[in-house]
Design a protein around this motif. Structure first.
Motif, PDB file in Angstrom:
ATOM      1  N   LEU I  10      -5.471  -2.453   1.870  1.00 57.83           N
ATOM      2  CA  LEU I  10      -6.229  -2.212   3.104  1.00 57.83           C
ATOM      3  C   LEU I  10      -7.355  -1.211   2.821  1.00 57.83           C
ATOM      4  O   LEU I  10      -7.361  -0.532   1.803  1.00 57.83           O
ATOM      5  CB  LEU I  10      -5.321  -1.632   4.198  1.00 57.83           C
ATOM      6  CG  LEU I  10      -4.155  -2.489   4.696  1.00 57.83           C
ATOM      7  CD1 LEU I  10      -3.408  -1.760   5.826  1.00 57.83           C
ATOM      8  CD2 LEU I  10      -4.647  -3.834   5.216  1.00 57.83           C
ATOM      9  N   VAL I  11      -8.300  -1.132   3.756  1.00 56.28           N
ATOM     10  CA  VAL I  11      -9.325  -0.087   3.706  1.00 56.28           C
ATOM     11  C   VAL I  11      -9.214   0.712   4.994  1.00 56.28           C
ATOM     12  O   VAL I  11      -9.407   0.158   6.083  1.00 56.28           O
ATOM     13  CB  VAL I  11     -10.739  -0.691   3.586  1.00 56.28           C
ATOM     14  CG1 VAL I  11     -11.777   0.421   3.460  1.00 56.28           C
ATOM     15  CG2 VAL I  11     -10.823  -1.625   2.391  1.00 56.28           C
ATOM     16  N   GLU I  13     -10.334   4.007   7.506  1.00 56.87           N
ATOM     17  CA  GLU I  13     -11.614   4.633   7.832  1.00 56.87           C
ATOM     18  C   GLU I  13     -11.395   5.660   8.933  1.00 56.87           C
ATOM     19  O   GLU I  13     -10.695   5.385   9.901  1.00 56.87           O
ATOM     20  CB  GLU I  13     -12.573   3.520   8.308  1.00 56.87           C
ATOM     21  CG  GLU I  13     -13.969   3.976   8.596  1.00 56.87           C
ATOM     22  CD  GLU I  13     -14.879   2.811   8.974  1.00 56.87           C
ATOM     23  OE1 GLU I  13     -14.699   1.696   8.409  1.00 56.87           O
ATOM     24  OE2 GLU I  13     -15.726   2.994   9.842  1.00 56.87           O
ATOM     25  N   ASP I  24      -4.402   6.306   8.887  1.00 54.79           N
ATOM     26  CA  ASP I  24      -4.752   5.205   9.797  1.00 54.79           C
ATOM     27  C   ASP I  24      -4.356   3.855   9.208  1.00 54.79           C
ATOM     28  O   ASP I  24      -3.822   2.990   9.914  1.00 54.79           O
ATOM     29  CB  ASP I  24      -6.263   5.200  10.063  1.00 54.79           C
ATOM     30  CG  ASP I  24      -6.639   6.142  11.190  1.00 54.79           C
ATOM     31  OD1 ASP I  24      -5.779   6.912  11.641  1.00 54.79           O
ATOM     32  OD2 ASP I  24      -7.802   6.097  11.633  1.00 54.79           O
TER      33      ASP I  24
ATOM     34  N   MET L   1      -8.570   5.977  16.777  1.00 53.41           N
ATOM     35  CA  MET L   1      -8.253   5.656  15.385  1.00 53.41           C
ATOM     36  C   MET L   1      -9.382   4.851  14.757  1.00 53.41           C
ATOM     37  O   MET L   1     -10.012   4.025  15.410  1.00 53.41           O
ATOM     38  CB  MET L   1      -6.950   4.842  15.328  1.00 53.41           C
ATOM     39  CG  MET L   1      -6.274   4.888  13.991  1.00 53.41           C
ATOM     40  SD  MET L   1      -4.661   4.056  14.017  1.00 53.41           S
ATOM     41  CE  MET L   1      -5.182   2.354  13.891  1.00 53.41           C
ATOM     42  N   GLY L   2      -9.684   5.123  13.506  1.00 54.26           N
ATOM     43  CA  GLY L   2     -10.766   4.414  12.820  1.00 54.26           C
ATOM     44  C   GLY L   2     -10.443   2.944  12.615  1.00 54.26           C
ATOM     45  O   GLY L   2      -9.338   2.485  12.870  1.00 54.26           O
ATOM     46  N   LYS L   3     -11.422   2.217  12.143  1.00 55.37           N
ATOM     47  CA  LYS L   3     -11.221   0.803  11.865  1.00 55.37           C
ATOM     48  C   LYS L   3     -10.450   0.602  10.557  1.00 55.37           C
ATOM     49  O   LYS L   3     -10.532   1.411   9.650  1.00 55.37           O
ATOM     50  CB  LYS L   3     -12.579   0.102  11.760  1.00 55.37           C
ATOM     51  CG  LYS L   3     -13.264  -0.102  13.099  1.00 55.37           C
ATOM     52  CD  LYS L   3     -14.653  -0.627  12.905  1.00 55.37           C
ATOM     53  CE  LYS L   3     -15.529   0.402  12.203  1.00 55.37           C
ATOM     54  NZ  LYS L   3     -16.899  -0.072  11.987  1.00 55.37           N
ATOM     55  N   VAL L   4      -9.716  -0.502  10.481  1.00 51.71           N
ATOM     56  CA  VAL L   4      -9.001  -0.831   9.255  1.00 51.71           C
ATOM     57  C   VAL L   4      -9.388  -2.242   8.820  1.00 51.71           C
ATOM     58  O   VAL L   4      -9.500  -3.144   9.649  1.00 51.71           O
ATOM     59  CB  VAL L   4      -7.473  -0.729   9.463  1.00 51.71           C
ATOM     60  CG1 VAL L   4      -6.720  -1.232   8.236  1.00 51.71           C
ATOM     61  CG2 VAL L   4      -7.078   0.711   9.773  1.00 51.71           C
ATOM     62  N   ALA L   5      -9.637  -2.411   7.523  1.00 50.77           N
ATOM     63  CA  ALA L   5      -9.920  -3.736   6.975  1.00 50.77           C
ATOM     64  C   ALA L   5      -8.803  -4.137   6.028  1.00 50.77           C
ATOM     65  O   ALA L   5      -8.105  -3.286   5.482  1.00 50.77           O
ATOM     66  CB  ALA L   5     -11.251  -3.721   6.236  1.00 50.77           C
ATOM     67  N   LYS L   6      -8.624  -5.445   5.857  1.00 51.93           N
ATOM     68  CA  LYS L   6      -7.648  -5.931   4.887  1.00 51.93           C
ATOM     69  C   LYS L   6      -8.393  -6.630   3.754  1.00 51.93           C
ATOM     70  O   LYS L   6      -9.468  -7.202   3.957  1.00 51.93           O
ATOM     71  CB  LYS L   6      -6.661  -6.902   5.559  1.00 51.93           C
ATOM     72  CG  LYS L   6      -5.463  -7.200   4.666  1.00 51.93           C
ATOM     73  CD  LYS L   6      -4.373  -8.014   5.349  1.00 51.93           C
ATOM     74  CE  LYS L   6      -3.234  -8.264   4.349  1.00 51.93           C
ATOM     75  NZ  LYS L   6      -2.238  -9.216   4.900  1.00 51.93           N
ATOM     76  N   VAL L   7      -7.823  -6.570   2.556  1.00 56.54           N
ATOM     77  CA  VAL L   7      -8.455  -7.195   1.395  1.00 56.54           C
ATOM     78  C   VAL L   7      -7.477  -8.196   0.794  1.00 56.54           C
ATOM     79  O   VAL L   7      -6.326  -7.852   0.523  1.00 56.54           O
ATOM     80  CB  VAL L   7      -8.818  -6.132   0.331  1.00 56.54           C
ATOM     81  CG1 VAL L   7      -9.455  -6.786  -0.886  1.00 56.54           C
ATOM     82  CG2 VAL L   7      -9.729  -5.068   0.922  1.00 56.54           C
ATOM     83  N   VAL L  66      -9.524  -5.958  10.714  1.00 56.15           N
ATOM     84  CA  VAL L  66      -8.208  -6.209  11.269  1.00 56.15           C
ATOM     85  C   VAL L  66      -8.190  -5.735  12.717  1.00 56.15           C
ATOM     86  O   VAL L  66      -8.616  -4.620  13.009  1.00 56.15           O
ATOM     87  CB  VAL L  66      -7.133  -5.427  10.493  1.00 56.15           C
ATOM     88  CG1 VAL L  66      -5.778  -5.570  11.145  1.00 56.15           C
ATOM     89  CG2 VAL L  66      -7.096  -5.870   9.048  1.00 56.15           C
ATOM     90  N   ASP L  67      -7.743  -6.606  13.651  1.00 57.08           N
ATOM     91  CA  ASP L  67      -7.420  -6.042  14.961  1.00 57.08           C
ATOM     92  C   ASP L  67      -5.918  -6.148  15.158  1.00 57.08           C
ATOM     93  O   ASP L  67      -5.221  -6.922  14.514  1.00 57.08           O
ATOM     94  CB  ASP L  67      -8.195  -6.724  16.104  1.00 57.08           C
ATOM     95  CG  ASP L  67      -7.771  -8.149  16.333  1.00 57.08           C
ATOM     96  OD1 ASP L  67      -6.588  -8.420  16.531  1.00 57.08           O
ATOM     97  OD2 ASP L  67      -8.664  -9.008  16.321  1.00 57.08           O
ATOM     98  N   SER L  68      -5.416  -5.339  16.030  1.00 62.57           N
ATOM     99  CA  SER L  68      -3.975  -5.117  16.086  1.00 62.57           C
ATOM    100  C   SER L  68      -3.170  -6.360  16.486  1.00 62.57           C
ATOM    101  O   SER L  68      -1.999  -6.486  16.154  1.00 62.57           O
ATOM    102  CB  SER L  68      -3.659  -3.989  17.072  1.00 62.57           C
ATOM    103  OG  SER L  68      -4.489  -2.890  16.817  1.00 62.57           O
ATOM    104  N   ARG L  71      -2.755 -10.350  12.274  1.00 64.16           N
ATOM    105  CA  ARG L  71      -2.906 -10.145  10.831  1.00 64.16           C
ATOM    106  C   ARG L  71      -1.736 -10.763  10.135  1.00 64.16           C
ATOM    107  O   ARG L  71      -0.609 -10.386  10.417  1.00 64.16           O
ATOM    108  CB  ARG L  71      -2.994  -8.674  10.447  1.00 64.16           C
ATOM    109  CG  ARG L  71      -3.233  -8.527   8.930  1.00 64.16           C
ATOM    110  CD  ARG L  71      -3.407  -7.105   8.582  1.00 64.16           C
ATOM    111  NE  ARG L  71      -2.410  -6.344   9.343  1.00 64.16           N
ATOM    112  CZ  ARG L  71      -2.284  -5.044   9.304  1.00 64.16           C
ATOM    113  NH1 ARG L  71      -3.085  -4.349   8.568  1.00 64.16           N
ATOM    114  NH2 ARG L  71      -1.375  -4.439  10.006  1.00 64.16           N
TER     115      ARG L  71
END
Lengths: 71, 71, 71, 71, 71, 71, 71, 71, 71, 71, 71, 71
Positions: I10-11, I13, I24, L1-7, L66-68, L71
């Protein structure tokens, strides 16, 4: 006994682009090696003259099947 | 078609120093390969006996031009 | 002049296990090269079919002593 | 049971050159360790003052044989 | 002869944060080593329980000056 | 505010040896940069002609202190 | 203060296989270190004689808990 | 033509912590460079005196947009 | 059969700092994954606007236990 | 004294492809630097929108000859 | 359109050995994924208790073919 | 809370070229993932038959927001 492959390292060079540079290296290897199965590019460079790319170059690893009579 | 170079890996060894170890490897390769253009050292080691360096060793990659009649 | 060794890269393959795959690669190299002194495994993979390992594969670097009359 | 070696990491420093910096590190290790067998340099740096190199420094890994009574 | 430093590897752990984990490792090393000059963090991890970080952990390399009477 | 250093990358070249190639790079950088504090060699190569090393080359990273009026 | 672990580097060697080489290194370390918690293999090599593997060797990192009275 | 960014390498230093060391480097770069878009930390170290961290240091890469009139 | 864990990337931020960015990411993963056991940070970056850090970002690897009914 | 080259890092960007992104970076560097001799690509990325690549991006290292009057 | 494969990362664990740990991971993945084609081991560790290996662990990357209806 | 990305990691394959292989992987991912923001190529290979490239392949990392709820 399982199969064994050999891996050699070449540097291909082409004025047309990186993909052509890789294909030149494969073609050159094919002249002396029969069973090439794959290629991996490990480095991408280019020579530059007067602000323009002159030659695209790639370092490639080329794998080919080995039979016992020849290598 | 563009030019193609081949890269081989040798280990040079000298009791005089690392630079000499590299030069030994190049000189040895030169006996069977005509167009060596460059060399890169990728590893530097030495064997030690009684607290003194015995042999300096270098892993080198040696590049040379390939022509179609020979390789 | 100090001794010089050459390093070649092979891919060994065996249905029995990784250690056997490495030993196959050494044995194959031994058919054409006399003075193998060591081997290093740099990559460990396997092919899988129907959820079972089919072939164990290793990328190996094999070092052998070079004498001037042969390489 | 097979033999076991231990590997320690030192930083050698010399105003004469990198080879001397490595040899200083080996010599220093030799004061407390008996069976040093080899050394590998993993990093080459130097401190600079007034545009001139002041001290050559090397990060080295030093390997030595272990016997059970001492380590 | 130039100065020689030794480098050791520790893993620090703290429930407060990564900076504290590193400082714990330095403090622990300081109990038995006199001349610590620097520290480098090479790995950052944490253990997690119930979706919350439990312990922050760092792999650190700690360098300290060596004198001949002690090491 | 703490001190800030800048790091630049040069390639030094010398027909005498690698140490001289590094020193040439430092000397050249010193012409335009005042406060060089250190240098690290990240790559060691050489060009070869007729089986003899022609030019020793090093990739170096050079660090120097920055003051706000100049960079 | 959080817990601190120390990491040491050994080279294990066995004529039986790589897994045994690693276990030899752990067993040797266990003679002088009490709280070994884990081991990581970072390098896999073997020495070869007459085309057969002679000794399997592994570079291992061994981690153990540190208490303040001993290290 | 697409946009081009430049990347420079700095070393930030702060007695408060690593995050501050990075921010110092960005702030210093901002004095002479307009369009900083991002920063990456590639190395985390600290100097130590008397068993306590003295200065936190980070190697950072700073990227900024380039326009043709200035660089 | 032994236990198996899965690792996802994950990333995270956060505008507050890198530690918060990691937390987070763990918290977000915890919404859909039950047994998170650990996290490793593999990359540290930040976005910058007007010479100030805007968002701290971390690339993290998150490990969690797998049971056969769910993944 | 031997020749010295400088290496700078740029990020090129193009909507046409990676080769064009590299060429844009070289062209931009050529505006302020005279003697570019070579380029190496160290990272290949792209931004994506609506499932389609938007901009191809490359991290490049560009080398150019240095003369003492200018850098 | 060409074929696309997906790669996932697991950690296998076995008290019998590393090969078994890898096979456990493949078998576990096979429960939810149909077309596994290959596996690569990227990390080899073990937990140790009382000087004996407790659990062998491997980090593996598992590749499987993707069809559009499922992933 | 900040944004989260998935890889996620995919392998794209195309007989037309590497750029197309990457685009195929992105397009395939887009079928099940909404907010792809970027892609990075980490490995470039090709399969070869009769001395000609058969299929170009790329290992890619694809990042998406990612949104909650999903995923």
């Amino acid at each position: 006994m399982g199969k064994v492959a050999k891996v050699i390292e070449l540097v291909g060079e082409s004025s047309s682009g990186w993909q052509e540079a890789m294909e030149d290296a494969v073609q050159e290897a094919h002249k002396t090696v029969d069973n090439i199965t794959g290629v991996e590019v490990t480095n991408w460079t280019a020579t530059v003259e007067n602000g323009k790319v002159n030659e695209y170059k790639v370092d490639v690893k080329i794998a080919f099947g080995v039979d016992s009579n020849r290598r």
